[in-house]
Design a protein around this motif. Structure first.
Motif, PDB file in Angstrom:
ATOM      1  N   GLY A   1       1.985 -10.832 -15.846  1.00  0.00           N
ATOM      2  CA  GLY A   1       1.582 -11.881 -14.870  1.00  0.00           C
ATOM      3  C   GLY A   1       2.102 -11.805 -13.479  1.00  0.00           C
ATOM      4  N   LYS A   2       3.067 -10.572 -13.136  1.00  0.00           N
ATOM      5  CA  LYS A   2       3.456 -10.311 -11.912  1.00  0.00           C
ATOM      6  C   LYS A   2       2.514  -9.811 -10.959  1.00  0.00           C
ATOM      7  N   LYS A   3       2.725 -10.324  -9.548  1.00  0.00           N
ATOM      8  CA  LYS A   3       1.615  -9.844  -8.693  1.00  0.00           C
ATOM      9  C   LYS A   3       2.068  -8.497  -8.241  1.00  0.00           C
ATOM     10  N   ILE A   4       1.079  -7.623  -7.960  1.00  0.00           N
ATOM     11  CA  ILE A   4       1.252  -6.294  -7.379  1.00  0.00           C
ATOM     12  C   ILE A   4       1.134  -6.465  -5.845  1.00  0.00           C
ATOM     13  N   LEU A   5      -0.077  -6.921  -5.648  1.00  0.00           N
ATOM     14  CA  LEU A   5      -0.374  -6.777  -4.248  1.00  0.00           C
ATOM     15  C   LEU A   5      -1.746  -7.796  -3.872  1.00  0.00           C
TER      16      LEU A   5
ATOM     17  N   VAL B   1       0.894  -1.283   0.023  1.00  0.00           N
ATOM     18  CA  VAL B   1       0.011   0.095  -0.047  1.00  0.00           C
ATOM     19  C   VAL B   1       0.795   1.027  -0.018  1.00  0.00           C
ATOM     20  N   SER B   2       0.650   2.204  -0.818  1.00  0.00           N
ATOM     21  CA  SER B   2       1.431   3.275  -1.059  1.00  0.00           C
ATOM     22  C   SER B   2       0.600   4.398  -0.112  1.00  0.00           C
ATOM     23  N   TYR B   3       1.300   4.900   0.611  1.00  0.00           N
ATOM     24  CA  TYR B   3       0.578   6.017   1.615  1.00  0.00           C
ATOM     25  C   TYR B   3       0.787   7.446   1.015  1.00  0.00           C
TER      26      TYR B   3
ATOM     27  N   ASN C   1      -9.792   1.279  -2.932  1.00  0.00           N
ATOM     28  CA  ASN C   1      -9.065   2.249  -3.904  1.00  0.00           C
ATOM     29  C   ASN C   1      -8.149   1.473  -4.806  1.00  0.00           C
ATOM     30  N   LEU C   2      -8.435   1.388  -5.997  1.00  0.00           N
ATOM     31  CA  LEU C   2      -7.431   0.350  -6.915  1.00  0.00           C
ATOM     32  C   LEU C   2      -6.142   0.770  -6.839  1.00  0.00           C
ATOM     33  N   LYS C   3      -5.805   1.955  -6.839  1.00  0.00           N
ATOM     34  CA  LYS C   3      -4.580   2.432  -6.962  1.00  0.00           C
ATOM     35  C   LYS C   3      -3.661   2.064  -5.542  1.00  0.00           C
ATOM     36  N   SER C   4      -3.937   2.477  -4.569  1.00  0.00           N
ATOM     37  CA  SER C   4      -3.486   2.220  -3.263  1.00  0.00           C
ATOM     38  C   SER C   4      -3.548   0.988  -2.681  1.00  0.00           C
ATOM     39  N   GLY C   5      -4.695   0.094  -2.850  1.00  0.00           N
ATOM     40  CA  GLY C   5      -5.155  -0.770  -2.495  1.00  0.00           C
ATOM     41  C   GLY C   5      -5.887  -0.550  -1.004  1.00  0.00           C
TER      42      GLY C   5
END
Length: 681
Positions: free
Chosen positions: A557-561, A135-137, A595-599
């Motif tokens: 196919g790399k996992k993001i989060l 998660v990016s704060y 929030n799809l960008k921050s998770g």
């Protein structure tokens, strides 16, 4: 399993019905105080005992936390003092537990020569775990964290308690409402501070704790504020203050900004700089001081006021406020600060009074200027009200076989359903059966229709995917490669990519232009229960039976989060047309927005009394439709979370819901029937 309560037992878990621990031979306790069933060890408190997860049988086996005091100090003074402080800690926790963001004390007692504290279990995830989920704060996220926790610190400091160990691990985002809770007030830390002070033992966590606490064992309200600042820094920089402390001691706090990955808000930077002062005299001295400075730099009043904050008085205002719009805005800015200082302890009552005052000012301002103010919220509500009127246009029934899955063409003219190995095509307008498609050798689990409405895709227990020409009913292509049944399908927004998921946990991506496999994702954890591709065709999102949602880069196919928050299997996924908000449904009966960008989890919708099976967002992006095992279809206003209406008529659980491209038609399917709803607007 039965957990041994010997704090020195290396393997405390035992099979049911045993009377003695199979590892250490200690008699096993089935229920503490005939009420608490200890399940497992949560943490070891060193020389003080252990912390356990338990069930409260008086509260329908609700989870709770049991802290055990088993001091190993040398000398009767230390043991006596430890017990005295443990009892004092219990009294403090009873007071602190009155705050909604602090665990409640449930019991305090002695049994089998040990002392026990029992506290409420906070169901959620801590901020360190959130950070590990990538998660990016942002500056706004950190401000929200400060505004949420500063009133809690003010509360505990006013009760004479210093936390001494604030860090991401001890801040939990509660799953039920998303609020941040402060945990681990640490009897062990309080005891360490006073029982072991004679040996000069430090208190707290290196990197997060200030110099006076580590060097001298002294802690003040300003000490907790340093720890809060270090926590915020960790979330922003994604760098542990402990690592920096190990390398640079306290010198890192002078140049903390250089470790940030992206710039932050200037006012927030000033606040963090003062929180992280090495010398306590240059730091903020109270949580309220930080709070006032934060709010003074904000344009609007934050919605964090709770009944646990500090007492004060709201100044009386004249009943008539003849002011112009310009003066109105100036007055509101002044009121924000006055209101915050005065309201911090009066809670909901004064909050309602403030809203009334603000409304009066706004109304008087409009009357004097004879101007009509268009409220975005009001227009949204008016729009939402127009969705309350529905008429049932058609009902399609298959009385011969239970329907396993459905798909609706984008224009709503064709419906596909599958029963056993056969697929039926129906006219959405007349309700007549058009044709039957046969080709699979085992049960058809999932159907999808391409965005252009030309291609039907089916996935089956026979491990294959078949492509059909929807106009002619002819089989076009068969894809194979899975070793287990295919149970979910998803198209990219342009219809060029097809994603599928198997019961074995593999995702395969297919290029429909070349009719070739693009890649396979084999590192998925759990059975794949739902799939969706983001509108920008860059991210693939999958839901699992292990309660998690996983985000993947579509090309590599790399996992993001990984997103966690649901208590049960993820049954359905949807996404808003702008690609900003992900929506998930679960058999825990809830709908969650992310929030799809921050998770970051944004909100939770509750209303279904059965598991949520299906989700779809209207083309406008403002309305969500959900279907559940309670036989109900619910429409929600996405912005506010307000439930607009409930559609009933199905006799069994809803399996699928879909909107037509023009947003005028809603389609739903259950085990025996399909319904077409016209939206009257």
């Amino acid at each position: 399993m039965i957990c041994c309560l010997n704090p020195d037992c290396p393997n405390p878990l035992n099979p049911d019905k045993r009377k003695l621990c199979q590892t250490c031979g200690t008699p096993l306790v089935l229920l503490l105080r005939n009420r608490f069933r200890v399940i497992r060890v949560l943490s070891d408190e060193g020389g003080f005992g252990r912390t356990y997860l338990a069930e409260d049988i008086d509260k329908l086996n609700e989870n709770c936390v049991v802290k055990q005091l088993a001091p190993k100090f040398q000398g009767t003074w230390a043991i006596s003092k430890a017990m005295e402080l443990f009892q004092k800690e219990a009294r403090q926790l009873k007071q602190l537990g009155e705050h909604s963001q602090i665990p409640t004390l449930l019991a305090y007692f002695e049994q089998d020569n040990y002392m026990f504290l029992v506290q409420q279990f906070i169901d959620g995830h801590n901020l360190l775990k959130e950070l590990q989920w990538k998660v990016s704060y942002t500056s706004e996220d950190i401000k929200d964290i400060l505004l949420s926790l500063l009133p809690v610190l003010k509360f505990i400091h006013d009760h004479g308690v210093i936390h001494r160990d604030i860090k991401p691990q001890n801040i939990i985002r509660r799953q039920s409402d998303g609020r941040l809770c402060l945990i681990d007030f640490g009897s062990s830390k309080q005891l360490t501070a006073r029982v072991q002070m004679r040996t000069g033992t430090s208190i707290g966590s290196h990197g997060y704790s200030p110099l006076e606490q580590i060097r001298d064992g002294a802690a003040y309200p300003a000490s907790d504020l340093f720890s809060l600042g270090a926590t915020c820094f960790h979330l922003l920089a994604e760098t542990s203050p402990f690592q920096l402390w190990m390398e640079h001691g306290y010198s890192w706090v002078k140049n903390w900004c250089k470790y940030l990955r992206t710039p932050i808000d200037r006012n927030l930077a000033k606040t963090l700089d003062r929180l992280l002062q090495k010398d306590i005299k240059y730091r903020y001295q109270s949580a309220n001081e930080v709070l006032l400075e934060l709010i003074a730099n904000m344009e609007v009043t934050p919605a964090f006021i709770t009944e646990e904050t500090v007492a004060g008085t709201l100044p009386k205002l004249p009943s008539q406020l003849p002011i112009t719009p310009k003066k109105y805005f100036k007055l509101i800015n002044i009121l924000v600060v006055i209101f915050t200082v005065s309201m911090l302890g009066l809670g909901e009552f004064w909050y309602k009074q403030y809203i009334h005052i603000e409304s009066s000012i706004y109304t008087n301002s409009n009357k004097q200027n004879h101007q009509k103010v268009n409220s975005p919220h009001a227009s949204t509500t008016a729009s939402a009200n127009s969705w309350k009127s529905f008429s049932l246009a058609n009902t399609l029934e298959d009385k011969n076989q239970p329907i396993a899955c459905f798909a609706f063409s984008p224009d709503g003219t064709t419906i596909a359903s599958a029963s056993n190995q056969a697929i039926k095509l129906w006219s959405g307008k007349t309700g007549q059966e058009i044709s039957i498609l046969e080709g699979h050798s085992e049960l058809v689990n999932t159907l999808a229709i391409s965005p252009d409405g030309k291609t039907l895709v089916s996935g089956s227990d026979d491990s294959t995917i078949k492509l059909w020409n929807l106009a002619t009913g002819q089989e076009v292509r068969t894809f194979s490669g899975h070793k287990s049944g295919v149970n979910v399908l998803a198209f990219s927004n342009d219809g060029h990519i097809l994603a599928d998921g198997s019961t074995g946990g593999t995702i395969r991506l297919w290029n429909l232009l070349t009719r070739k496999e693009m890649l396979a994702i084999t590192k998925h954890k759990g059975k794949i229960t739902s799939l969706i591709i983001a509108p920008d065709n860059k991210i693939l999102i999958s839901g699992s039976d292990n309660s998690t949602i996983q985000l993947w880069y579509l090309v590599s196919g790399k996992k993001i989060l990984t997103l966690q928050g649901h208590l049960g299997e993820i049954t359905s996924l949807a996404i808003t047309p702008d690609g900003k908000t992900l929506i998930s449904g679960s058999n825990d009966k809830t709908i969650k927005l992310w929030n799809l960008k921050s998770g970051k989890q944004v909100s939770t919708f509750r209303g279904h009394v059965g598991k949520v099976n299906a989700l779809v967002v209207a083309p406008s992006g403002k309305i969500l439709a959900s279907g559940g095992d309670d036989n109900a279809i619910k429409l929600w206003e996405l912005e506010s979370g307000r439930q607009i209406t409930t559609l009933k008529g199905h006799e069994q659980g809803i399996k699928v819901v879909a909107f037509s491209q023009d947003g005028k038609t809603l389609m739903s399917g259950s085990k025996k029937m399909m319904k077409i709803w016209e939206i009257n607007r």
